[in-house]
Scaffold this active site. Structure first.
Site, mmCIF file in Angstrom:
data_model
loop_
_atom_site.group_PDB
_atom_site.id
_atom_site.type_symbol
_atom_site.label_atom_id
_atom_site.label_comp_id
_atom_site.label_asym_id
_atom_site.label_seq_id
_atom_site.Cartn_x
_atom_site.Cartn_y
_atom_site.Cartn_z
ATOM 1 N N ASP A 20 17.270 -14.947 -10.892
ATOM 2 C CA ASP A 20 17.662 -15.531 -12.341
ATOM 3 C C ASP A 20 18.691 -16.736 -12.259
ATOM 4 O O ASP A 20 18.666 -17.656 -12.904
ATOM 5 C CB ASP A 20 18.209 -14.160 -13.219
ATOM 6 C CG ASP A 20 17.407 -12.963 -12.964
ATOM 7 O OD1 ASP A 20 16.087 -13.296 -12.865
ATOM 8 O OD2 ASP A 20 17.715 -11.885 -13.148
ATOM 9 N N ARG A 35 28.148 -11.156 -4.200
ATOM 10 C CA ARG A 35 28.987 -10.480 -4.928
ATOM 11 C C ARG A 35 28.066 -9.418 -5.652
ATOM 12 O O ARG A 35 26.852 -9.651 -5.842
ATOM 13 C CB ARG A 35 29.485 -11.345 -6.059
ATOM 14 C CG ARG A 35 30.863 -12.216 -5.638
ATOM 15 C CD ARG A 35 31.144 -13.456 -6.412
ATOM 16 N NE ARG A 35 32.032 -13.881 -5.394
ATOM 17 C CZ ARG A 35 31.811 -14.839 -4.540
ATOM 18 N NH1 ARG A 35 30.753 -15.000 -3.953
ATOM 19 N NH2 ARG A 35 33.023 -15.419 -4.015
HETATM 20 O O1 RIB Z 1 16.625 -9.701 -12.003
HETATM 21 C C1 RIB Z 1 17.369 -8.778 -12.053
HETATM 22 C C2 RIB Z 1 17.348 -8.135 -13.204
HETATM 23 O O2 RIB Z 1 15.886 -7.575 -13.275
HETATM 24 C C3 RIB Z 1 18.342 -7.030 -13.666
HETATM 25 O O3 RIB Z 1 19.514 -7.506 -14.357
HETATM 26 C C4 RIB Z 1 17.333 -6.033 -14.316
HETATM 27 O O4 RIB Z 1 18.061 -5.638 -15.760
HETATM 28 C C5 RIB Z 1 15.991 -6.474 -14.255
HETATM 29 O O5 RIB Z 1 15.541 -7.126 -15.483
#
Ligand code: RIB
Length: 317
Positions: A259, A292
């Site tokens: 992400d 982290r």
């Molecule tokens: O990519 C990680 C995320 O995947 C986590 O924060 C969890 O909530 C899922 O959506």
């Protein structure tokens, strides 16, 4: 922001999920039927959508989050965390029917995670929310779409944004989408495992990395990025396929690193960077994140990154 935002007022608008992450660290993941002991439980803000929004905002992007939370204490925490990072939550709706999404996460000593998501309110994000956010979407330079909400909503968001924004599509988990929507992805972002699954389902072959990225162009996307963990990323555009080297880091927790990568890439694309330059920057941000614990707690600010980021980071050989 004024009530009718102008194009460019928002750098990155994210349409996607918000979850409360319930995380336990374990020495190793249990085998089927096995019980293992874990660390104390930690709760932190997560969800692939909210993670992207926070990561982009910390790097300096004017960011907005379109999605749903419940009407519960977890929702308060998630909204507070977005607001603290200056993410616009005007279109983060409180759903009265479903609880806030939850992710049950185990992280092993290797840094590898297992995640189970209970969608809750994320399953209620609908085309009604997209219609309500139309002016906001029209103001965004980049709209980033996340697949932890109903596919029809992702399709509606892509169609609403296509004439005004560059669309970044992280197809995680791999989900079938209309070819007309795939054709808007610029880029489509997947990891190497997702790339393999996606290519196989379309009868396309491609070697790990550049071969996969090039193969993804066969799905009709405008450009493609395949993330390769410590080996960096492969990118494919109409005229070329490139490997961008990775960074070696001591891995503490890979949760949310993808992400962070997508958010950083989206932010840099919104500023007009080339895909290759944006990917180089995104690799740096995600490398910082894996050093982290947690998703959002692991994301750097632009200042931290400019000051040298993590001393653990070194170019990979
Ligand atoms: O990519 C990680 C995320 O995947 C986590 O924060 C969890 O909530 C899922 O959506």
């Amino acid at each position: 922001m004024s009530s009718v935002p102008a194009h460019g007022d928002v750098d990155v608008a994210v349409v996607g999920s918000l979850n409360m992450d319930l995380t336990v660290r374990v020495r190793r993941h249990p085998r089927p039927g096995e019980t293992v002991s874990g660390s104390a439980l930690t709760l932190s803000a997560g969800g692939k959508g909210a993670n992207q929004a926070v990561a982009a905002a910390r790097l300096g992007a004017r960011t907005a989050m379109i999605g749903r939370v419940g009407n519960d204490a977890h929702a308060d925490t998630l909204l507070d965390s977005l607001t603290a990072d200056t993410v616009d939550t005007t279109h983060t709706v409180r759903d009265t029917e479903a609880p806030t999404g939850t992710a049950l996460i185990t992280v092993a000593d290797s840094g590898e995670n297992h995640i189970i998501v209970s969608a809750g309110a994320n399953a209620h994000v609908s085309s009604v929310d997209i219609d309500a956010a139309r002016a906001l979407l029209a103001s965004a330079r980049v709209v980033s779409l996340v697949l932890e909400i109903p596919v029809d909503t992702v399709v509606a968001a892509a169609r609403a944004a296509r004439s005004s924004a560059r669309i970044v599509l992280n197809l995680s988990p791999v989900t079938e989408l209309p070819t007309t929507v795939l054709a808007l992805a610029d880029p489509l972002i997947v990891n190497e495992h997702e790339a393999r699954e996606l290519l196989r389902s379309h009868g396309i072959t491609g070697e790990r990395g550049p071969g996969q990225a090039g193969g993804l162009l066969g799905l009709g996307v405008r450009s493609a990025v395949v993330t390769l963990g410590a080996d960096g990323a492969a990118i494919a555009e109409a005229d070329r396929v490139q490997h961008i080297p990775g960074l070696r880091v001591d891995v503490a927790d890979t949760t949310g690193a993808g992400d962070a990568f997508t958010a950083a890439l989206a932010w840099r694309l919104s500023r007009g960077d080339t895909l290759a330059d944006a990917a180089r920057y995104a690799i740096h941000v995600s490398a910082y994140s894996v050093g982290r614990a947690g998703a959002q707690p692991s994301y750097p600010t632009a200042d931290v990154l400019a000051a040298g980021g993590s001393p653990m980071i070194s170019p990979s050989s």
